[in-house]
Enzyme design. Structure first.
Site, PDB file in Angstrom:
ATOM      1  N   THR A  30       0.839  -1.204   0.000  1.00 41.98           N
ATOM      2  CA  THR A  30       0.000   0.000   0.000  1.00 41.98           C
ATOM      3  C   THR A  30       0.873   1.253   0.000  1.00 41.98           C
ATOM      4  OG1 THR A  30      -1.944  -1.011   0.997  1.00 41.98           O
ATOM      5  CG2 THR A  30      -1.633   1.340   1.394  1.00 41.98           C
ATOM      6  N   SER A  52       5.577  -6.865  -2.100  1.00 45.62           N
ATOM      7  CA  SER A  52       5.066  -7.054  -0.745  1.00 45.62           C
ATOM      8  C   SER A  52       5.690  -8.317  -0.161  1.00 45.62           C
ATOM      9  CB  SER A  52       3.548  -7.192  -0.811  1.00 45.62           C
ATOM     10  OG  SER A  52       3.068  -7.787   0.374  1.00 45.62           O
ATOM     11  N   ALA A  53       6.226  -8.231   1.058  1.00 47.44           N
ATOM     12  CA  ALA A  53       6.898  -9.395   1.642  1.00 47.44           C
ATOM     13  C   ALA A  53       5.914 -10.467   2.109  1.00 47.44           C
ATOM     14  CB  ALA A  53       7.765  -8.959   2.826  1.00 47.44           C
ATOM     15  N   HIS A  54       4.776 -10.038   2.662  1.00 50.29           N
ATOM     16  CA  HIS A  54       3.895 -11.043   3.274  1.00 50.29           C
ATOM     17  C   HIS A  54       3.113 -11.855   2.250  1.00 50.29           C
ATOM     18  CE1 HIS A  54      -0.305  -9.459   3.076  1.00 50.29           C
ATOM     19  NE2 HIS A  54       0.299  -8.298   2.929  1.00 50.29           N
ATOM     20  N   THR A  68      13.206   5.160  10.876  1.00 51.22           N
ATOM     21  CA  THR A  68      14.129   4.054  11.125  1.00 51.22           C
ATOM     22  C   THR A  68      13.643   2.785  10.435  1.00 51.22           C
ATOM     23  OG1 THR A  68      14.808   4.988  13.218  1.00 51.22           O
ATOM     24  CG2 THR A  68      15.165   2.626  12.941  1.00 51.22           C
ATOM     25  N   CYS A 127     -20.555  -8.406   0.517  1.00 52.71           N
ATOM     26  CA  CYS A 127     -21.057  -8.706   1.847  1.00 52.71           C
ATOM     27  C   CYS A 127     -19.994  -9.318   2.750  1.00 52.71           C
ATOM     28  CB  CYS A 127     -22.252  -9.633   1.755  1.00 52.71           C
ATOM     29  SG  CYS A 127     -23.676  -8.800   1.062  1.00 52.71           S
TER      30      CYS A 127
END
Lengths: 405, 131
Positions: A73, A200-202, A238, A326
């Site tokens: 993101t 994205s790492a995950h 950091t 939904c």
């Protein structure tokens, strides 16, 4: 009850080897890379640079072209807003596909309030972007084209090489959101002619909270955050050292194992697809039949609503995703947020059916036995929902020549 | 068991919905849909001497939609037509130990279905007496 995780498109479990690589950076090596006069800072700096080399190696980039972020993101926001800000003097027009992730589509909103114009390129019924449409959308004041590598919901892999070729010809920057493909299928930033690429790492067996933006040497990006001079001044704050180390390890593993994993997942995905096609009536697969993520099977079933399917799957220990408004928005504050998936709308699935879509996304530890189990339970689950569906009752009556009651 | 934001009661009615089906010689039928999310509910009622003696339904929709439909049929059985007309969506949601905010429309659908079914019943009664 057995538990089967078929939702790897939402996230992946952290590889044990990744976790092992990370742990020392919580305990023994806790330094700050910016404070590298002493040995603790040195360890941290070396670890971050080592991870940068590995992530660069995964996508054919040089290490100094990799900027670590907090995830896809942030990378998408940095690419879109950062380029818009740095190149606004050249033009205020951006081209994206209509099936981009929300972190691309919504990042454009504040830009439009500041006078930028956006052209949304349509996709065909398999979710493919036509490079000619992109070509036609590019204007003299276009500064950026953003098209994803693959769509998480329907699995379609986009023709990014062709798009990269034409953006290069037109002198327009090209950003590609590769959150769904990083570490899963080969990425070569030079062959793809991309100028910016989101990782994205995950989504590749690494930890959550870390990602990267590839920024081609010479491309200017204005930072989102004001602060220190970490990450070449593009990402103040950091560094998430353990997360970055984990990302690096995940990249290293992917370089070694991606091809074999992809091959296996392709077979499992095909077995799942064929099995469902054989056993489940009124099933409609979404996305492109061949140009798709390995191990990704997405579909909707007539007369069976997506969230209800998901709940029954979950009751049987199977975790999957739905494009259903939904289910994906259960935490929505009110009904206004219940909108059908923009991806399914874009590929022409009627809005009442948009609620019925299911995405099974397999990962490297799923087995053929799990695939067979899911194929076995699906017809029964679908039947239970058909039995209480008014439209299915009408359909059966029509089939037997009767009238709607 | 409760799943995610759903109460145990919702899950119980979702897994074992009461009164699924149709009534062949129904006194009234009410059909309501919610095009925004594709939900659809069809309610059949049998009315004898002003009392709802039977109710059956079929619903296409999410967990909350199916549970609301099931609960509604339980609530209206044995009630007079006048009493049934007074059932609100809040009462349906309450009987299910609550619904997530985004799912309130499912209980609204149930309330509208019973109103439509009774409307249909009254219309048919009028036609009968007109004959």
């Amino acid at each position: 009850m057995r538990k089967i995780f078929f939702d790897h498109i939402s996230t992946t479990p952290v590889d044990e080897r990744v976790l092992e690589a990370m742990l020392p950076y919580f305990r023994e090596y806790y330094g700050n890379p910016s404070s590298h006069i002493h040995e603790q800072g040195q360890y941290a700096l070396r670890a971050v640079d080592g991870a940068r080399e590995k992530v660069a190696g995964l996508i054919g980039a040089t290490p100094d072209e990799v900027i670590f972020t907090s995830g896809a993101t942030e990378s998408n926001n940095l690419a879109i807003k950062g380029v818009a800000s740095a190149y606004a003097h050249r033009g205020k027009h951006i081209v994206v596909s209509e099936i981009e992730h929300f972190s691309v589509l919504n990042a454009l909103m504040p830009l439009m309030n500041r006078g930028f114009e956006v052209t949304y390129v349509r996709v065909d019924e398999t979710g493919l972007v036509d490079p000619d449409e992109v070509r036609r959308a590019i204007r003299d004041d276009t500064i950026l084209v953003s098209v994803m590598h693959a769509n998480a919901e329907i699995g379609t892999i986009e023709p990014v090489e062709e798009i990269g070729k034409l953006t290069r010809e037109r002198g327009v920057l090209f950003h590609c959101d590769a959150a769904a493909t990083g570490g899963k299928i080969p990425i070569d930033v030079n062959r793809m002619n991309v100028d910016l690429l989101t990782l994205s790492a995950h989504n590749m067996y690494g930890p959550k909270g870390v990602g990267a933006l590839y920024v081609r040497d010479g491309v200017r990006v204005d930072p989102l955050l004001d602060g220190g001079f970490q990450e070449k001044g593009l990402r103040a704050g950091t560094e998430n050292v353990p997360g970055i180390v984990g990302f690096g390890k995940a990249a290293e593993i992917a370089i070694d194992e991606m091809d074999a994993d992809a091959e296996r997942l392709r077979h499992l995905g095909k077995a799942l697809w064929d099995g469902l096609a054989r056993r489940v009536e009124h099933i409609h697969f979404t996305g492109h039949p061949e140009k798709r993520l390995p191990g990704h099977v997405s579909f909707w079933v007539e007369f069976a609503e997506g969230e209800s399917l998901l709940i029954f799957l979950n009751l049987n220990g199977v975790m999957a995703a739905s494009g259903s408004a939904c289910s994906s928005n259960l935490k929505a504050k009110d009904e206004e947020e219940l909108v059908a998936s923009h991806v399914l709308k874009a590929i022409g699935v009627p809005s009442d059916i948009c609620t019925g879509s299911i995405t099974f996304s397999l990962g490297k530890w799923n087995t053929r036995e799990e695939v067979d189990y899911v194929i076995d339970i699906m017809p029964g689950i679908v039947k239970r929902l058909w039995d209480i569906s008014p439209a299915y009752a009408d359909y059966i009556r029509q089939q037997s020549g009767g009238q709607k009651s | 068991m409760s799943i995610g934001p759903y109460s145990q009661k919702v899950m119980e009615h979702f897994m074992n919905p009461r009164n699924v089906g149709e009534i062949e010689d129904a006194s009234g039928v009410g059909e309501v849909g919610n095009p925004a999310c594709g939900d659809m509910m069809r309610l059949y009622i049998k009315v004898e001497d002003g009392i709802i003696t039977d109710a059956k339904f079929r619903t296409f929709g999410c967990g909350a939609a199916i549970a609301s439909s099931s609960m509604l049929t339980e609530m209206i059985k044995g009630k007079t037509v006048e009493e049934a007309l007074k059932i609100t969506n809040e009462a349906v949601a309450e009987a299910l130990d609550g619904l997530p905010p985004a799912k309130i429309h499912c209980s609204v659908m149930a309330e509208e279905a019973v109103k439509k079914a009774i409307e249909d019943y009254l219309q048919k009664q009028k036609e009968k007496t007109g004959e």
